[in-house]
Write an enzyme that holds these catalytic residues in place. Structure first.
Site, PDB file in Angstrom:
ATOM      1  N   ALA A 189      -2.795  17.199  -9.387  1.00 39.26           N
ATOM      2  CA  ALA A 189      -1.734  16.326  -8.885  1.00 39.26           C
ATOM      3  C   ALA A 189      -0.713  16.018  -9.966  1.00 39.26           C
ATOM      4  O   ALA A 189       0.500  16.003  -9.709  1.00 39.26           O
ATOM      5  CB  ALA A 189      -2.338  15.027  -8.344  1.00 39.26           C
ATOM      6  N   LYS A 190      -1.176  15.770 -11.191  1.00 41.07           N
ATOM      7  CA  LYS A 190      -0.256  15.451 -12.279  1.00 41.07           C
ATOM      8  C   LYS A 190       0.577  16.676 -12.677  1.00 41.07           C
ATOM      9  O   LYS A 190       1.745  16.535 -13.076  1.00 41.07           O
ATOM     10  CB  LYS A 190      -1.029  14.912 -13.483  1.00 41.07           C
ATOM     11  CG  LYS A 190      -1.630  13.536 -13.251  1.00 41.07           C
ATOM     12  CD  LYS A 190      -0.571  12.479 -12.915  1.00 41.07           C
ATOM     13  CE  LYS A 190      -1.162  11.081 -12.875  1.00 41.07           C
ATOM     14  NZ  LYS A 190      -0.140  10.053 -12.562  1.00 41.07           N
ATOM     15  N   TYR A 238      -7.096  15.294  -9.841  1.00 44.74           N
ATOM     16  CA  TYR A 238      -6.131  14.455 -10.560  1.00 44.74           C
ATOM     17  C   TYR A 238      -5.239  15.312 -11.447  1.00 44.74           C
ATOM     18  O   TYR A 238      -4.010  15.156 -11.455  1.00 44.74           O
ATOM     19  CB  TYR A 238      -6.906  13.432 -11.384  1.00 44.74           C
ATOM     20  CG  TYR A 238      -6.070  12.562 -12.294  1.00 44.74           C
ATOM     21  CD1 TYR A 238      -5.385  11.463 -11.797  1.00 44.74           C
ATOM     22  CD2 TYR A 238      -6.000  12.823 -13.659  1.00 44.74           C
ATOM     23  CE1 TYR A 238      -4.645  10.639 -12.636  1.00 44.74           C
ATOM     24  CE2 TYR A 238      -5.260  12.009 -14.503  1.00 44.74           C
ATOM     25  CZ  TYR A 238      -4.584  10.922 -13.984  1.00 44.74           C
ATOM     26  OH  TYR A 238      -3.849  10.120 -14.814  1.00 44.74           O
ATOM     27  N   GLY A 239      -5.840  16.225 -12.214  1.00 44.39           N
ATOM     28  CA  GLY A 239      -5.053  17.100 -13.077  1.00 44.39           C
ATOM     29  C   GLY A 239      -4.082  17.949 -12.288  1.00 44.39           C
ATOM     30  O   GLY A 239      -2.921  18.133 -12.685  1.00 44.39           O
ATOM     31  N   ASN A 262       4.082   4.756 -11.280  1.00 42.45           N
ATOM     32  CA  ASN A 262       2.906   4.672 -12.154  1.00 42.45           C
ATOM     33  C   ASN A 262       1.592   4.670 -11.382  1.00 42.45           C
ATOM     34  O   ASN A 262       0.569   5.096 -11.918  1.00 42.45           O
ATOM     35  CB  ASN A 262       2.995   3.400 -12.997  1.00 42.45           C
ATOM     36  CG  ASN A 262       1.680   3.071 -13.660  1.00 42.45           C
ATOM     37  OD1 ASN A 262       1.301   3.674 -14.654  1.00 42.45           O
ATOM     38  ND2 ASN A 262       0.945   2.115 -13.104  1.00 42.45           N
ATOM     39  N   ASP A 312       0.868  -1.176   0.000  1.00 45.98           N
ATOM     40  CA  ASP A 312       0.000   0.000   0.000  1.00 45.98           C
ATOM     41  C   ASP A 312       0.904   1.225   0.000  1.00 45.98           C
ATOM     42  O   ASP A 312       1.547   1.536   1.008  1.00 45.98           O
ATOM     43  CB  ASP A 312      -0.908  -0.006   1.226  1.00 45.98           C
ATOM     44  CG  ASP A 312      -1.936   1.129   1.191  1.00 45.98           C
ATOM     45  OD1 ASP A 312      -1.773   2.060   0.361  1.00 45.98           O
ATOM     46  OD2 ASP A 312      -2.887   1.089   1.984  1.00 45.98           O
TER      47      ASP A 312
END
Length: 271
Positions: free
Chosen positions: A145-146, A142-143, A78, A55
Site C-alpha cells: 500500500a505504501k 502495508y508495504g 497520515n 471514519d
C-alpha cells in the site's frame, strides 16, 4: 489569498497520536488552524489542534467533512498502520482492509479536499514508509500500500499541477508511545536505534517538521517528490555478515605490507 501560516487551514488525518500528533503539533506551532480527524479523540487534547471525529473508510462522511470546511490549504494523509501479520496467516479480505486504510483512504480524502485545495493553491503531503521500497515481511500488504501511495502521489502531482502540489514523506522508524510494543521495551529500542546511521529513532516532531517544510512556500517548486525521513536508512545486512572476513583480510594485508617493508629496510641496512 492569505499565504501566511496563521491564515491557513491544515487537515491531518489520524492526527491524534504518534506521528500524526507530532505533525498536528508542528503545524499548530506555525499558527495555522489545524484539524485532526480520526475515529477516536486523543487521550489528551493537543494544544492548538481541533479534533473532528471521522471514519476515513466512509467516503460519504469524508466528503461531507470537507464540504463543511470554508477552506483547506494543506491535507496531510497520515492515517494508516497495520498489525504484524504474515501473508499466509490471514485471508485476502483481511489484507485488503490494510490496503484500503493505507492507500484507498488517502485517495478518498484527497479527492474530497481537491476543490478547496485547488482554490487555495494548496498542498497534499502523503505519509509513506520505507516499507514501500523494501521487503516488508509480516506487513506485506502495508508495504504494498505504501509503495502504491508514492506512485499515487507522483501521478496526482502531475494531474493537479500547477494549482496543487503533492509530495510524500518516506518515514523510517519512529519512537512513538507504542514503540515498545514493536521493538521490545527500552533495551529493544536502544538496540534498534543503533542500527540507524544517526543513532536514534525519529521523534514525531522530526516528521512534523518535514511535513511543515513540504507544505510551506519554501518548498514552492517541490512536487511529485519523496523526502526520506529515516535517519540515514538501514545498514545493508551483508555488510555485517562480511565484516569479520573483511577485517581478517585487511589485517593480513597490513601485516604483509609491514613485513615486506621490514625486509626492504633490512636490505638497505645491510648494503
Amino acid at each position: 489569498m492569505d499565504n501566511s501560516p496563521s491564515g491557513r487551514t491544515v487537515v491531518v488525518t489520524g492526527g491524534t497520536r504518534g506521528v500524526g500528533a507530532g505533525i498536528a503539533r508542528a503545524f499548530a506551532e506555525t499558527g495555522a488552524r489545524v484539524l485532526a480527524c480520526a475515529r477516536r479523540p486523543p487521550e489528551r487534547p493537543l494544544d492548538g489542534v481541533e479534533f473532528s471525529p471521522l471514519d476515513l473508510r466512509d467516503p460519504p462522511a469524508v466528503r461531507a467533512f470537507f464540504d463543511a470546511l470554508p477552506r483547506v490549504d494543506v491535507l496531510v494523509n497520515n492515517a494508516g498502520g497495520t498489525p504484524y501479520r504474515r501473508l499466509a496467516d490471514a485471508d485476502a479480505e483481511r489484507h485488503a482492509r490494510v490496503i484500503e486504510l493505507n492507500l484507498v483512504t488517502p485517495l478518498t480524502a484527497s479527492l474530497a479536499a481537491y476543490q478547496r485545495l485547488r482554490r487555495a493553491g494548496g498542498a497534499v503531503v502523503m505519509v509513506g514508509s520505507v516499507s514501500g521500497s523494501r521487503p516488508s515481511p509480516g506487513s506485506a500488504a502495508y508495504g504494498a500500500a505504501k509503495a502504491g501511495l508514492e506512485s499515487l502521489a507522483r501521478s496526482m502531482a502531475v494531474e493537479w499541477a500547477p494549482e496543487v502540489r503533492v509530495n510524500t514523506l518516506v518515514v523510517g522508524m519512529v519512537r512513538t508511545e507504542l514503540a515498545g510494543l514493536h521493538y521490545g521495551g527500552p533495551d529493544g529500542i536502544d538496540a534498534v536505534s543503533r542500527t540507524v546511521p544517526l543513532g536514534r529513532l525519529a521523534a514525531p516532531s522530526d516528521v512534523g517538521a518535514a511535513a511543515v517544510f513540504l507544505a510551506s512556500d519554501a518548498a514552492a517548486y517541490i512536487s511529485g517528490a519523496s523526502l526520506l525521513v529515516h535517519g540515514g536508512g538501514e545498514r545493508p545486512a551483508f555488510l555485517d555478515a562480511a565484516t569479520a572476513d573483511h577485517t581478517d583480510k585487511t589485517t593480513a594485508r597490513t601485516i604483509n605490507r609491514a613485513a615486506e617493508q621490514d625486509r626492504w629496510q633490512d636490505r638497505g641496512q645491510g648494503d
